[in-house]
Design a protein around this motif. Sequence first.
Motif, PDB file in Angstrom:
ATOM      1  N   ASP B  18       0.848  -1.199   0.000  1.00 57.17           N
ATOM      2  CA  ASP B  18       0.000   0.000   0.000  1.00 57.17           C
ATOM      3  C   ASP B  18       0.882   1.248   0.000  1.00 57.17           C
ATOM      4  OD1 ASP B  18      -2.233  -1.525  -0.016  1.00 57.17           O
ATOM      5  OD2 ASP B  18      -2.579  -1.421   2.147  1.00 57.17           O
ATOM      6  N   ARG B  19       1.826   1.259   0.952  1.00 51.64           N
ATOM      7  CA  ARG B  19       2.739   2.388   1.064  1.00 51.64           C
ATOM      8  C   ARG B  19       4.013   1.834   1.694  1.00 51.64           C
ATOM      9  NH1 ARG B  19       4.123   6.131   4.772  1.00 51.64           N
ATOM     10  NH2 ARG B  19       2.789   5.149   6.313  1.00 51.64           N
ATOM     11  N   ASP B  95       5.228   0.711  -4.668  1.00 52.15           N
ATOM     12  CA  ASP B  95       4.503   1.492  -3.667  1.00 52.15           C
ATOM     13  C   ASP B  95       3.252   2.033  -4.349  1.00 52.15           C
ATOM     14  OD1 ASP B  95       3.574   3.733  -2.188  1.00 52.15           O
ATOM     15  OD2 ASP B  95       5.527   3.934  -1.223  1.00 52.15           O
ATOM     16  N   GLU B  96       2.087   1.478  -3.988  1.00 54.79           N
ATOM     17  CA  GLU B  96       0.843   1.811  -4.699  1.00 54.79           C
ATOM     18  C   GLU B  96       0.452   3.269  -4.496  1.00 54.79           C
ATOM     19  OE1 GLU B  96      -0.654  -0.189  -6.728  1.00 54.79           O
ATOM     20  OE2 GLU B  96      -0.516  -2.269  -6.055  1.00 54.79           O
ATOM     21  N   SER B  97       0.754   3.850  -3.316  1.00 50.21           N
ATOM     22  CA  SER B  97       0.333   5.243  -3.082  1.00 50.21           C
ATOM     23  C   SER B  97       1.303   6.225  -3.734  1.00 50.21           C
ATOM     24  CB  SER B  97       0.168   5.525  -1.588  1.00 50.21           C
ATOM     25  OG  SER B  97       1.408   5.440  -0.938  1.00 50.21           O
ATOM     26  N   ALA B  98       2.611   5.962  -3.656  1.00 51.47           N
ATOM     27  CA  ALA B  98       3.586   6.868  -4.285  1.00 51.47           C
ATOM     28  C   ALA B  98       3.675   6.608  -5.790  1.00 51.47           C
ATOM     29  CB  ALA B  98       4.966   6.696  -3.647  1.00 51.47           C
TER      30      ALA B  98
END
Lengths: 310, 310
Positions: B18-19, B95-98
């Motif tokens: 996720d992060r 990193d899915e959020s970044a």
Amino acid sequence: MILTVTLNTALDVTYRVDRLRPHGSNRVRAKAERAGGKGVNVARVLRALGREAVVTGFAGGTAGAALRRELAEAGLPERLLPIAGETRRTVAVVDESAGDTTLLLEPGPTVPAEDWERMLHHLGRLLPGAAAVVLSGSLPPGVPEDAYGRLVRLAHDHGVPAVVDADGAALRAALAAGPDLVKPNADELAAATGLADPAAAAAALLDGGAAAVVASLGPDGLIASTPQGSWRARPPRPLAGNPTGAGDAAVAALTLGLVDATPWPQRLAEAVALSAAAVRAPLAGDFDPDVHRRLRPLVDVRPLHPPRSA
Amino acid sequence: MILTVTLNTALDVTYRVDRLRPHGSNRVRAKAERAGGKGVNVARVLRALGREAVVTGFAGGTAGAALRRELAEAGLPERLLPIAGETRRTVAVVDESAGDTTLLLEPGPTVPAEDWERMLHHLGRLLPGAAAVVLSGSLPPGVPEDAYGRLVRLAHDHGVPAVVDADGAALRAALAAGPDLVKPNADELAAATGLADPAAAAAALLDGGAAAVVASLGPDGLIASTPQGSWRARPPRPLAGNPTGAGDAAVAALTLGLVDATPWPQRLAEAVALSAAAVRAPLAGDFDPDVHRRLRPLVDVRPLHPPRSA
């Protein structure tokens, strides 16, 4: 023989990098692979203490094969049950300049219902030869939430005492079956009971069905709540190092205390010394034998309350 | 058949989190494994274009076995040579959020001298069936620095043209053997020649022994220096996406151009379009066929200098 059950085994991979560059490209300087999972660590400690231990749980795929190979090389007997899924890896990226570690934890493989049934039969065959069984760690997807409750009852059907190191729903389900010992850490203890005070929380787990409760409080040592009394056991000073595997070393010592019927204060002193010695070793499942020997007579064990009426 | 040689193959592992919490504990949401290494990517692109490609190189251990399995599943023929060492893994933590990636690159296994000799014999048997050979990527420890030079000469002994995608000492050693094409990127081109201007640097590599030089300049496209002339080929606009594998897609297109004797401007337009289409695909070795089709007629190819005298 002490049987350790790790349903969610792992191949623990360690990568050493000079300095971790997040969001960049990192050359791995050195790589090591080792069988992992809490029950595997417990068995490794027992073996280093000269006691017989057998590892069981699920293993599958190339990571499962590598895990079995490493156990064979380490001389740790195993009766792992093969599954079709791929055993998870944990990757520990050790940053040599910062001196810390980034953990990447793969999810475990999904265990089909028929493999869980096979495990129950498998344990039914292994338990008659065991002096105690240790049930450690998280449950992989597919295994029912009350797995540890069912395994505690199965152990008791064979007259074998059961030690449980788990948290959350898996711990709660185990309590109802009357495990001989549960070993939560401070966070797990608070989460399971909603109580901030460790002594009160440990007593609540005892009331919940455990025959004995020992909670690990990190560098502060252990707290024990038993029908024979409650104790606090502290190392002479907090030790810096690698906390991974310290709880597993405590479980190994406490299980031996159960099997050997050692008096509680001695059992707790041994658990604190072994746990501190594990903190001083770089890999989970190892401990520093000098630290272990040196600390054992220095652990401060004190009763917390007068013993309950027997 | 086009033969792609990847001496330092890899099992490319992708972890999605996720992060990314550096120095913390990260649960991996999804994991994928795929055969990797530059030559493997080239072969994957060739196959998607409907052309026959065969993968060779070294593979060993559990990662080598997983790599072979994935190639078989993907329908990519391979003639990998087994070695005792363990094929390296690359771990890409997305990193899915970044929306970016942290790469962890294991070192390759050390290749014993006798395995390198076995590879020369092995290629001697494979080359007679090849229309071209592609030599891609870094050299694993143990393989001599002049490996690509030796392999270019071996290919020429069999009348097979050789394309080299390498850098540093491996590229310099290849030049002396007169490869039919070298494909450095902008950094590799500058490092190999000490020249900042890509056109001058490409011309220097041509003088150094390569029959043709095409340098990839990232989103700015390609620059080509050949005895037939020099060109600059640009996509209509820079495309955002995953640059890993874009160079390998360009190599696939350029090798086909060599085999099919396509005129240079058409060859370069195809290489730029395929490279841009690879940027739009999430995994190295894949490309977006719609982007490829749409961009091909839009690539801007211009001569840089008048053709040299033939």
